[in-house]
Design an enzyme around this catalytic site. Sequence first.
Site, PDB file in Angstrom:
ATOM      1  N   LYS A 173     -42.028 134.755  48.837  1.00  0.00           N
ATOM      2  CA  LYS A 173     -42.762 134.590  47.579  1.00  0.00           C
ATOM      3  C   LYS A 173     -42.985 133.099  47.261  1.00  0.00           C
ATOM      4  CE  LYS A 173     -44.367 134.676  43.601  1.00  0.00           C
ATOM      5  NZ  LYS A 173     -44.760 135.501  42.519  1.00  0.00           N
ATOM      6  N   CYS A 190     -46.136 129.902  37.687  1.00  0.00           N
ATOM      7  CA  CYS A 190     -45.805 130.280  39.071  1.00  0.00           C
ATOM      8  C   CYS A 190     -46.006 129.093  39.991  1.00  0.00           C
ATOM      9  CB  CYS A 190     -46.701 131.431  39.495  1.00  0.00           C
ATOM     10  SG  CYS A 190     -46.664 132.769  38.301  1.00  0.00           S
TER      11      CYS A 190
HETATM   12  N1  SAJ Z   1     -56.368 126.355  40.559  1.00  0.00           N
HETATM   13  C1  SAJ Z   1     -57.137 125.265  40.901  1.00  0.00           C
HETATM   14  N2  SAJ Z   1     -57.989 125.360  41.958  1.00  0.00           N
HETATM   15  C2  SAJ Z   1     -58.107 126.520  42.678  1.00  0.00           C
HETATM   16  C3  SAJ Z   1     -57.321 127.632  42.334  1.00  0.00           C
HETATM   17  C4  SAJ Z   1     -56.462 127.522  41.267  1.00  0.00           C
HETATM   18  O1  SAJ Z   1     -57.058 124.209  40.269  1.00  0.00           O
HETATM   19  O2  SAJ Z   1     -58.927 126.533  43.614  1.00  0.00           O
HETATM   20  C5  SAJ Z   1     -55.423 126.249  39.419  1.00  0.00           C
HETATM   21  C6  SAJ Z   1     -55.727 127.226  38.291  1.00  0.00           C
HETATM   22  O3  SAJ Z   1     -56.685 126.715  37.419  1.00  0.00           O
HETATM   23  C7  SAJ Z   1     -54.364 127.349  37.648  1.00  0.00           C
HETATM   24  C8  SAJ Z   1     -53.410 127.220  38.821  1.00  0.00           C
HETATM   25  O4  SAJ Z   1     -54.143 126.628  39.872  1.00  0.00           O
HETATM   26  O5  SAJ Z   1     -54.122 126.297  36.736  1.00  0.00           O
HETATM   27  C9  SAJ Z   1     -52.813 128.492  39.316  1.00  0.00           C
HETATM   28  O6  SAJ Z   1     -53.769 129.541  39.301  1.00  0.00           O
HETATM   29  P1  SAJ Z   1     -53.914 130.621  40.452  1.00  0.00           P
HETATM   30  O7  SAJ Z   1     -55.040 131.498  40.076  1.00  0.00           O
HETATM   31  O8  SAJ Z   1     -53.997 129.975  41.774  1.00  0.00           O
HETATM   32  O9  SAJ Z   1     -52.519 131.372  40.487  1.00  0.00           O
HETATM   33  P2  SAJ Z   1     -51.571 132.036  39.377  1.00  0.00           P
HETATM   34  O10 SAJ Z   1     -50.529 131.030  39.009  1.00  0.00           O
HETATM   35  O11 SAJ Z   1     -52.322 132.672  38.295  1.00  0.00           O
HETATM   36  O12 SAJ Z   1     -50.915 133.205  40.271  1.00  0.00           O
HETATM   37  C10 SAJ Z   1     -50.228 132.869  41.450  1.00  0.00           C
HETATM   38  C11 SAJ Z   1     -50.735 133.775  42.594  1.00  0.00           C
HETATM   39  N3  SAJ Z   1     -50.233 133.289  43.859  1.00  0.00           N
HETATM   40  C12 SAJ Z   1     -51.058 133.064  44.929  1.00  0.00           C
HETATM   41  O13 SAJ Z   1     -52.250 133.217  44.865  1.00  0.00           O
HETATM   42  C13 SAJ Z   1     -50.393 132.644  46.196  1.00  0.00           C
HETATM   43  C14 SAJ Z   1     -50.298 135.206  42.341  1.00  0.00           C
HETATM   44  O14 SAJ Z   1     -50.630 136.042  43.438  1.00  0.00           O
HETATM   45  C15 SAJ Z   1     -48.781 135.252  42.106  1.00  0.00           C
HETATM   46  O15 SAJ Z   1     -48.322 136.576  41.852  1.00  0.00           O
HETATM   47  C16 SAJ Z   1     -48.472 134.398  40.898  1.00  0.00           C
HETATM   48  O16 SAJ Z   1     -48.847 133.049  41.219  1.00  0.00           O
HETATM   49  C17 SAJ Z   1     -47.000 134.485  40.587  1.00  0.00           C
HETATM   50  O17 SAJ Z   1     -46.637 135.237  39.664  1.00  0.00           O
HETATM   51  O18 SAJ Z   1     -46.198 133.874  41.292  1.00  0.00           O
END
Ligand code: SAJ
Length: 419
Positions: free
Chosen positions: A216, A270
């Site tokens: 994870k 996360c």
């Molecule tokens: N973000 C960027 N650029 C991107 C993608 C995301 O700046 O290209 C930023 C988002 O704006 C946000 C942050 O990253 O601030 C995180 O967002 P996210 O959509 O990547 O992820 P989370 O935190 O909402 O959810 C993640 C997910 N993990 C992965 O994709 C590997 C989700 O599947 C997990 O279940 C979750 O963490 C968790 O609970 O751990």
Amino acid sequence: MTPTSGSSRPNVAVIGLGYIGLPTAAVLASSGADVIGVDINQKAVDLINQGEVPFVEPDMSTTVAGVVSQGYLKATTETPHADNYIVAVPTPFKEGHKPDLVFIETAGKQIAPLLKGNELVILESTSPPGATEFLADTILNARPDLTLEPGTANSVYFAHCPERVLPGRIMIELRTNDRIVGTLNGDAGERARELYELFCEGEFLMTDARTAEMAKLTENAYRDVNIAFANELSMIADGLDINVWELIKLANHHPRVNILQPGPGVGGHCIAVDPWFIVASAPEQSSLVRTAREVNDSKPGFVLDKLLPQAKRINDVQIAALGLAFKPNIDDLRESPARQIVGRLAAELPQANIMAVEPNIEALPAELADCENVTLTELNEAVRNADIVLLLVDHNEFTRLDRSLLAQKIVHDTRGVWG
Ligand code: SAJ
């Protein structure tokens, strides 16, 4: 309160009714289990028992309303006895980015006195390697009459089954994502799998508890490192007068390149947190993981460094700050870079009028509500009055904005949605 007795439905107590616990409880209850959700927050418990939800997640409210009215989900502040426990409590970090397992410990101490033998305890919280063992130790220290040795009347079974659902798509991904199940003892993993099979159509990937914990963390560190690359590129491109969005679009045409999107930083509870658990477990070997965290954490400062000098040149500057959530179309403000940026703007620009626009909340978080120069403002009004428009979150309302409203304004689009 105890789960419905005499029912053929498995009974489950879900400890922690937050962003993961509540949707998991609801989906289990709608798929054949009798579920009692436990939370220390009396207000959340009361809302759930009225069939309402304490936070926004698409499609969750109808499921919760349905299972509560059918009596399959009840919420309480008192941990009950159950045959199956799912622990979904927060795992924050403390001083020096070290994981804080206090909520897991508390859950263990509350479960321990209730156990009769043969129960299954599943840890879902994202945790550093060894946390499932820690939960088992906490329970067994309080109950030396119980054992991890399988097959006796006093055996208790432990597994780690990390949640991997994406906020905003939780109700879909709970059913469709593959599920890693890590066994600590006996057939705990198989029993956990049977329970999750009630609702999860994905593949079950069986392993030991430690590997499941690390898997994870690895997924979230992978994403953090990749977002850090995009964010670093955005800072490099800015200095070279290159449009980073175009740059990434071009590079992504290569068949083996898939760069993520830069933004104002990385938020949420996360990706902005979990990689630190890897660093804490293996500090010497985690230089890339640590650097990625540092790059992403530096991005709000970079945004402010670009904006503040411009803002300081305008008397009584009016700034529309679009978005406070950590990502689009949700109301979750945890670790949000947008919220951090607005807080810093308020502190650095006492004469400014900062109009924070966040369509998913009804009141500003306390630290912003306390700032005289910050108000929660409606989108069109904020943009109309602004000298500077700062896009921080790509909520649908903002990406659809009539661009002609931005004419004559200084625009900072940290998400690259306005072209
Ligand atoms: N973000 C960027 N650029 C991107 C993608 C995301 O700046 O290209 C930023 C988002 O704006 C946000 C942050 O990253 O601030 C995180 O967002 P996210 O959509 O990547 O992820 P989370 O935190 O909402 O959810 C993640 C997910 N993990 C992965 O994709 C590997 C989700 O599947 C997990 O279940 C979750 O963490 C968790 O609970 O751990």
